[in-house]
Design a protein around this motif. Structure first.
Motif, PDB file in Angstrom:
ATOM      1  N   CYS A   1     -11.830 -35.026 -27.177  1.00 20.23           N
ATOM      2  CA  CYS A   1     -10.574 -35.787 -27.820  1.00 20.23           C
ATOM      3  C   CYS A   1      -8.963 -35.752 -27.394  1.00 20.23           C
ATOM      4  CB  CYS A   1     -10.502 -34.624 -29.109  1.00 20.23           C
ATOM      5  SG  CYS A   1     -12.684 -34.889 -29.993  1.00 20.23           S
ATOM      6  N   GLY A   2      -8.925 -35.408 -26.333  1.00 19.31           N
ATOM      7  CA  GLY A   2      -7.995 -35.535 -25.634  1.00 19.31           C
ATOM      8  C   GLY A   2      -7.135 -34.983 -25.460  1.00 19.31           C
ATOM      9  N   TYR A   3      -7.569 -33.442 -25.961  1.00 23.18           N
ATOM     10  CA  TYR A   3      -6.916 -32.254 -25.178  1.00 23.18           C
ATOM     11  C   TYR A   3      -6.914 -31.785 -23.301  1.00 23.18           C
ATOM     12  CZ  TYR A   3      -5.670 -27.093 -24.611  1.00 23.18           C
ATOM     13  OH  TYR A   3      -5.988 -25.979 -24.087  1.00 23.18           O
ATOM     14  N   VAL A   4      -5.714 -31.510 -22.959  1.00 26.34           N
ATOM     15  CA  VAL A   4      -5.593 -31.286 -21.564  1.00 26.34           C
ATOM     16  C   VAL A   4      -4.898 -29.960 -22.008  1.00 26.34           C
ATOM     17  CG1 VAL A   4      -3.931 -32.141 -19.944  1.00 26.34           C
ATOM     18  CG2 VAL A   4      -4.501 -34.066 -21.660  1.00 26.34           C
ATOM     19  N   PRO A   5      -5.704 -29.339 -20.841  1.00 28.42           N
ATOM     20  CA  PRO A   5      -5.093 -27.670 -20.934  1.00 28.42           C
ATOM     21  C   PRO A   5      -3.974 -27.072 -19.929  1.00 28.42           C
ATOM     22  CG  PRO A   5      -7.406 -28.546 -19.773  1.00 28.42           C
ATOM     23  CD  PRO A   5      -7.224 -29.287 -20.530  1.00 28.42           C
ATOM     24  N   PRO A   6      -3.600 -26.810 -20.351  1.00 35.61           N
ATOM     25  CA  PRO A   6      -2.272 -25.711 -19.402  1.00 35.61           C
ATOM     26  C   PRO A   6      -2.779 -25.857 -18.057  1.00 35.61           C
ATOM     27  CG  PRO A   6      -2.601 -24.649 -20.956  1.00 35.61           C
ATOM     28  CD  PRO A   6      -3.526 -25.662 -21.032  1.00 35.61           C
ATOM     29  N   VAL A   7      -1.871 -26.804 -16.618  1.00 36.02           N
ATOM     30  CA  VAL A   7      -2.387 -26.125 -15.535  1.00 36.02           C
ATOM     31  C   VAL A   7      -1.423 -25.712 -14.775  1.00 36.02           C
ATOM     32  CG1 VAL A   7      -2.099 -27.429 -13.502  1.00 36.02           C
ATOM     33  CG2 VAL A   7      -2.968 -28.668 -15.799  1.00 36.02           C
ATOM     34  N   GLY A   8      -1.502 -24.314 -13.882  1.00 30.40           N
ATOM     35  CA  GLY A   8      -0.630 -23.493 -13.642  1.00 30.40           C
ATOM     36  C   GLY A   8      -0.070 -22.261 -13.985  1.00 30.40           C
ATOM     37  N   GLY A   9       0.852 -21.746 -13.653  1.00 29.70           N
ATOM     38  CA  GLY A   9       1.075 -20.908 -14.914  1.00 29.70           C
ATOM     39  C   GLY A   9       0.944 -19.726 -13.459  1.00 29.70           C
ATOM     40  N   THR A  10       1.973 -18.571 -13.428  1.00 29.75           N
ATOM     41  CA  THR A  10       2.118 -17.814 -12.467  1.00 29.75           C
ATOM     42  C   THR A  10       0.935 -16.041 -12.659  1.00 29.75           C
ATOM     43  OG1 THR A  10       4.724 -16.790 -13.340  1.00 29.75           O
ATOM     44  CG2 THR A  10       4.695 -18.537 -11.492  1.00 29.75           C
ATOM     45  N   PHE A  11       0.914 -16.057 -12.116  1.00 33.10           N
ATOM     46  CA  PHE A  11       0.489 -14.613 -12.311  1.00 33.10           C
ATOM     47  C   PHE A  11       1.132 -13.227 -11.754  1.00 33.10           C
ATOM     48  CE2 PHE A  11      -2.105 -10.292 -10.060  1.00 33.10           C
ATOM     49  CZ  PHE A  11      -2.830 -10.734 -11.208  1.00 33.10           C
ATOM     50  N   SER A  12       1.798 -12.559 -14.062  1.00 33.58           N
ATOM     51  CA  SER A  12       2.209 -11.960 -13.767  1.00 33.58           C
ATOM     52  C   SER A  12       1.684 -10.003 -14.019  1.00 33.58           C
ATOM     53  CB  SER A  12       2.652 -12.012 -14.977  1.00 33.58           C
ATOM     54  OG  SER A  12       2.160 -11.705 -16.165  1.00 33.58           O
ATOM     55  N   GLY A  13       0.839  -9.975 -12.744  1.00 39.14           N
ATOM     56  CA  GLY A  13      -0.222  -8.848 -12.872  1.00 39.14           C
ATOM     57  C   GLY A  13       0.389  -7.994 -11.009  1.00 39.14           C
ATOM     58  N   GLN A  14       0.035  -6.843 -11.232  1.00 39.40           N
ATOM     59  CA  GLN A  14       0.511  -6.214 -10.155  1.00 39.40           C
ATOM     60  C   GLN A  14      -1.157  -6.474  -9.185  1.00 39.40           C
ATOM     61  OE1 GLN A  14       2.492  -3.986  -9.452  1.00 39.40           O
ATOM     62  NE2 GLN A  14       3.003  -4.215 -11.483  1.00 39.40           N
ATOM     63  N   PRO A  15      -0.683  -7.312  -8.318  1.00 42.94           N
ATOM     64  CA  PRO A  15      -1.465  -7.044  -6.914  1.00 42.94           C
ATOM     65  C   PRO A  15      -2.497  -6.310  -6.378  1.00 42.94           C
ATOM     66  CG  PRO A  15       1.031  -6.898  -5.413  1.00 42.94           C
ATOM     67  CD  PRO A  15       0.938  -6.497  -7.449  1.00 42.94           C
ATOM     68  N   ILE A  16      -3.915  -6.905  -6.090  1.00 43.94           N
ATOM     69  CA  ILE A  16      -4.166  -6.017  -5.640  1.00 43.94           C
ATOM     70  C   ILE A  16      -4.691  -5.949  -4.538  1.00 43.94           C
ATOM     71  CG2 ILE A  16      -6.824  -4.891  -6.284  1.00 43.94           C
ATOM     72  CD1 ILE A  16      -6.899  -6.474  -8.481  1.00 43.94           C
TER      73      ILE A  16
END
Length: 93
Positions: free
Chosen positions: A72-87
């Motif tokens: 129905c035309g929904y486009v999920p958000p793309v990208g974003g940054t990881f805000s957690g602690q690196p493992i």
């Protein structure tokens, strides 16, 4: 009984039997073919929500909806940054 009366009674009996057969051969319970259970009857969109009607197998339907449907035309958000602690993973051999 006269011959004419016997013939009349025979015709009347034949007519009664024919009418009885016609009446009893028709039934309200005769099967009507309905779409099989789970068959998709209709798909529609309301914004980005998809509304789907499924056959219940008895002549009716059930309704289901899927929010944020890409159909129905929904486009999920793309990208974003990881805000957690690196493992850090160390593999020893």
């Amino acid at each position: 009984m006269k011959k004419k009366d016997k013939i009349f009674n025979l015709k009347l009996l034949s007519l009664f039997i024919a009418i009885a057969i016609m009446v009893f051969s028709c039934s309200k319970d005769d099967e009507v073919e309905h779409p099989k259970y789970g068959t998709v009857l209709n798909e529609d969109c309301s914004g980005t929500t998809q509304i789907i009607q499924y056959a219940d197998g008895k002549g009716g339907y059930t309704t289901s909806s899927v929010e944020n449907s890409d159909g129905c035309g929904y486009v999920p958000p793309v990208g974003g940054t990881f805000s957690g602690q690196p493992i850090l993973i160390i593999i020893l051999q």
